[in-house]
Design a protein around this motif. Structure first.
Motif, PDB file in Angstrom:
ATOM      1  N   SER A  96       0.827  -1.199   0.000  1.00 29.89           N
ATOM      2  CA  SER A  96       0.000   0.000   0.000  1.00 29.89           C
ATOM      3  C   SER A  96       0.866   1.255   0.000  1.00 29.89           C
ATOM      4  N   PRO A  97       0.992   1.906  -1.162  1.00 32.18           N
ATOM      5  CA  PRO A  97       1.740   3.162  -1.200  1.00 32.18           C
ATOM      6  C   PRO A  97       0.863   4.334  -0.771  1.00 32.18           C
ATOM      7  N   MET A  98       1.425   5.205   0.012  1.00 33.30           N
ATOM      8  CA  MET A  98       0.764   6.453   0.388  1.00 33.30           C
ATOM      9  C   MET A  98       1.807   7.556   0.221  1.00 33.30           C
ATOM     10  N   ASP A  99       1.789   8.183  -0.934  1.00 33.56           N
ATOM     11  CA  ASP A  99       2.798   9.180  -1.284  1.00 33.56           C
ATOM     12  C   ASP A  99       4.195   8.583  -1.122  1.00 33.56           C
ATOM     13  N   GLU A 100       5.023   9.117  -0.221  1.00 32.26           N
ATOM     14  CA  GLU A 100       6.406   8.638  -0.110  1.00 32.26           C
ATOM     15  C   GLU A 100       6.540   7.382   0.755  1.00 32.26           C
ATOM     16  N   ALA A 101       5.450   6.969   1.406  1.00 29.33           N
ATOM     17  CA  ALA A 101       5.492   5.817   2.311  1.00 29.33           C
ATOM     18  C   ALA A 101       4.954   4.563   1.625  1.00 29.33           C
ATOM     19  N   LEU A 102       5.517   3.418   1.997  1.00 25.94           N
ATOM     20  CA  LEU A 102       5.063   2.141   1.456  1.00 25.94           C
ATOM     21  C   LEU A 102       4.919   1.135   2.588  1.00 25.94           C
ATOM     22  N   ALA A 103       3.729   0.588   2.721  1.00 23.64           N
ATOM     23  CA  ALA A 103       3.441  -0.421   3.742  1.00 23.64           C
ATOM     24  C   ALA A 103       3.200  -1.766   3.079  1.00 23.64           C
ATOM     25  N   ARG A 104       3.583  -2.808   3.795  1.00 20.36           N
ATOM     26  CA  ARG A 104       3.304  -4.175   3.345  1.00 20.36           C
ATOM     27  C   ARG A 104       2.558  -4.902   4.457  1.00 20.36           C
ATOM     28  N   VAL A 105       1.425  -5.499   4.100  1.00 19.97           N
ATOM     29  CA  VAL A 105       0.612  -6.237   5.066  1.00 19.97           C
ATOM     30  C   VAL A 105       0.336  -7.625   4.495  1.00 19.97           C
ATOM     31  N   ALA A 106       0.610  -8.639   5.295  1.00 11.06           N
ATOM     32  CA  ALA A 106       0.284 -10.018   4.925  1.00 11.06           C
ATOM     33  C   ALA A 106      -0.453 -10.646   6.093  1.00 11.06           C
ATOM     34  N   LEU A 107      -1.525 -11.375   5.797  1.00 11.98           N
ATOM     35  CA  LEU A 107      -2.301 -11.965   6.887  1.00 11.98           C
ATOM     36  C   LEU A 107      -2.875 -13.318   6.503  1.00 11.98           C
ATOM     37  N   ASP A 108      -3.201 -14.054   7.544  1.00 15.59           N
ATOM     38  CA  ASP A 108      -3.786 -15.381   7.428  1.00 15.59           C
ATOM     39  C   ASP A 108      -4.890 -15.470   8.468  1.00 15.59           C
ATOM     40  N   ILE A 109      -6.112 -15.724   8.018  1.00 18.65           N
ATOM     41  CA  ILE A 109      -7.225 -15.922   8.956  1.00 18.65           C
ATOM     42  C   ILE A 109      -7.120 -17.364   9.451  1.00 18.65           C
ATOM     43  N   SER A 110      -6.169 -17.571  10.334  1.00 17.53           N
ATOM     44  CA  SER A 110      -5.720 -18.901  10.732  1.00 17.53           C
ATOM     45  C   SER A 110      -6.359 -19.407  12.011  1.00 17.53           C
ATOM     46  N   GLY A 111      -6.913 -18.482  12.810  1.00 16.49           N
ATOM     47  CA  GLY A 111      -7.328 -18.856  14.151  1.00 16.49           C
ATOM     48  C   GLY A 111      -6.173 -18.836  15.136  1.00 16.49           C
ATOM     49  N   GLU A 152       4.424  -4.149   8.084  1.00 18.97           N
ATOM     50  CA  GLU A 152       5.737  -3.526   7.980  1.00 18.97           C
ATOM     51  C   GLU A 152       5.649  -2.245   7.169  1.00 18.97           C
ATOM     52  N   CYS A 153       6.218  -1.187   7.705  1.00 21.04           N
ATOM     53  CA  CYS A 153       6.432   0.011   6.894  1.00 21.04           C
ATOM     54  C   CYS A 153       7.800  -0.140   6.246  1.00 21.04           C
ATOM     55  N   LEU A 154       7.826  -0.317   4.942  1.00 21.89           N
ATOM     56  CA  LEU A 154       9.092  -0.526   4.244  1.00 21.89           C
ATOM     57  C   LEU A 154       9.925   0.749   4.223  1.00 21.89           C
ATOM     58  N   TYR A 155       9.241   1.882   4.045  1.00 18.09           N
ATOM     59  CA  TYR A 155       9.891   3.184   4.150  1.00 18.09           C
ATOM     60  C   TYR A 155       8.832   4.260   4.173  1.00 18.09           C
ATOM     61  N   GLY A 156       9.221   5.431   4.615  1.00 17.83           N
ATOM     62  CA  GLY A 156       8.306   6.561   4.682  1.00 17.83           C
ATOM     63  C   GLY A 156       8.801   7.578   5.686  1.00 17.83           C
ATOM     64  N   GLN A 157       8.367   8.811   5.525  1.00 16.51           N
ATOM     65  CA  GLN A 157       8.797   9.888   6.410  1.00 16.51           C
ATOM     66  C   GLN A 157       7.621  10.546   7.133  1.00 16.51           C
ATOM     67  N   ASN A 158       6.529  10.730   6.433  1.00 22.59           N
ATOM     68  CA  ASN A 158       5.382  11.410   7.017  1.00 22.59           C
ATOM     69  C   ASN A 158       4.574  10.419   7.852  1.00 22.59           C
ATOM     70  N   ASN A 159       4.390  10.729   9.134  1.00 17.69           N
ATOM     71  CA  ASN A 159       3.725   9.802  10.043  1.00 17.69           C
ATOM     72  C   ASN A 159       2.285   9.489   9.634  1.00 17.69           C
ATOM     73  N   HIS A 160       1.569  10.500   9.163  1.00 20.14           N
ATOM     74  CA  HIS A 160       0.196  10.294   8.700  1.00 20.14           C
ATOM     75  C   HIS A 160       0.184   9.331   7.516  1.00 20.14           C
ATOM     76  N   HIS A 161       1.083   9.519   6.572  1.00 17.25           N
ATOM     77  CA  HIS A 161       1.143   8.644   5.402  1.00 17.25           C
ATOM     78  C   HIS A 161       1.483   7.209   5.806  1.00 17.25           C
ATOM     79  N   ILE A 162       2.385   7.059   6.774  1.00  9.88           N
ATOM     80  CA  ILE A 162       2.793   5.715   7.209  1.00  9.88           C
ATOM     81  C   ILE A 162       1.597   4.949   7.767  1.00  9.88           C
ATOM     82  N   ILE A 163       0.871   5.541   8.712  1.00 12.67           N
ATOM     83  CA  ILE A 163      -0.215   4.792   9.338  1.00 12.67           C
ATOM     84  C   ILE A 163      -1.410   4.644   8.404  1.00 12.67           C
TER      85      ILE A 163
END
Length: 197
Positions: A96-111, A152-163
């Motif tokens: 998920s890119p948000m301007d200069e920030a890039l987040a990666r999310v991986a999930l498993d509905i595993s219980g 994981e936030c792979l990179y980013g500077q602006n706190n609002h963009h990161i979250i």
């Protein structure tokens, strides 16, 4: 329709939450914390999960209980809506890119609830919300919904963009994971025959 509804009242919070996994991303959110409202709304809009979340909490103390309990109730509602999890895709991943920030999310509905969190902030608050509470929100929803969740936030500077990137990534990953896979029929996506429990 796969729906869930939770009413949760303690000495600290009074919460009404409902979800529709097969919705269109409509939301009605009021937690008393403006930035948290914004993030839950982002989750709803980008997951296409309809969310109603009304919280009256002890904000005169601090934001901890309201943040934690909103995530617990939302996670419980999602778990209720998933039922026995027959036919779901189960896994979801999103960049998920948000301007200069890039987040990666991986999930498993595993219980099997686990949170791996690799993100940090350079300021103590966003709006009126304490940034240390974001990790706790995801920990709480992971536990309540039974999700293995890697953020994981792979990179980013602006706190609002990161979250915001993180919440949108979580939303997109959840959208994939809760989808019904027509090739699975009514099978639970596990060789064990159950997920969790």
């Amino acid at each position: 329709m796969r729906t869930g509804s939770i009413a949760r009242t303690t000495h600290e919070t009074d919460i009404q939450v409902s979800v529709n996994l097969d919705g269109t991303g409509t939301f009605d959110v009021s937690t008393g914390i403006g930035f948290l409202d914004h993030m839950i709304e982002q989750f709803s809009r980008h997951s296409l999960i309809d969310v109603t979340c009304h919280v009256k909490g002890d904000l005169h103390v601090d934001q901890h209980h309201t943040t934690e309990d909103s995530a617990i109730a939302l996670g419980q509602a999602i778990a209720q809506a998933l039922g026995d999890k027959k036919g779901i895709t189960r896994y979801g991943t999103a960049y998920s890119p948000m301007d200069e920030a890039l987040a990666r999310v991986a999930l498993d509905i595993s219980g099997r609830p686990v949170l791996i969190w690799k993100a940090s902030f350079t300021q103590p608050r966003l709006g009126e919300m304490d940034t240390e509470l974001f990790e706790h929100w995801f920990q709480s929803i992971s536990q309540a919904a039974g999700i293995t969740l890697h953020i994981e936030c792979l990179y980013g500077q602006n706190n609002h963009h990161i979250i915001e990137g993180i919440y949108k990534g979580f939303a997109r990953a959840m959208r994939s994971a809760v989808e019904i896979d027509p090739r699975k029929g009514d099978a639970v996506p596990s060789t064990k025959g159950i997920l969790g429990g």
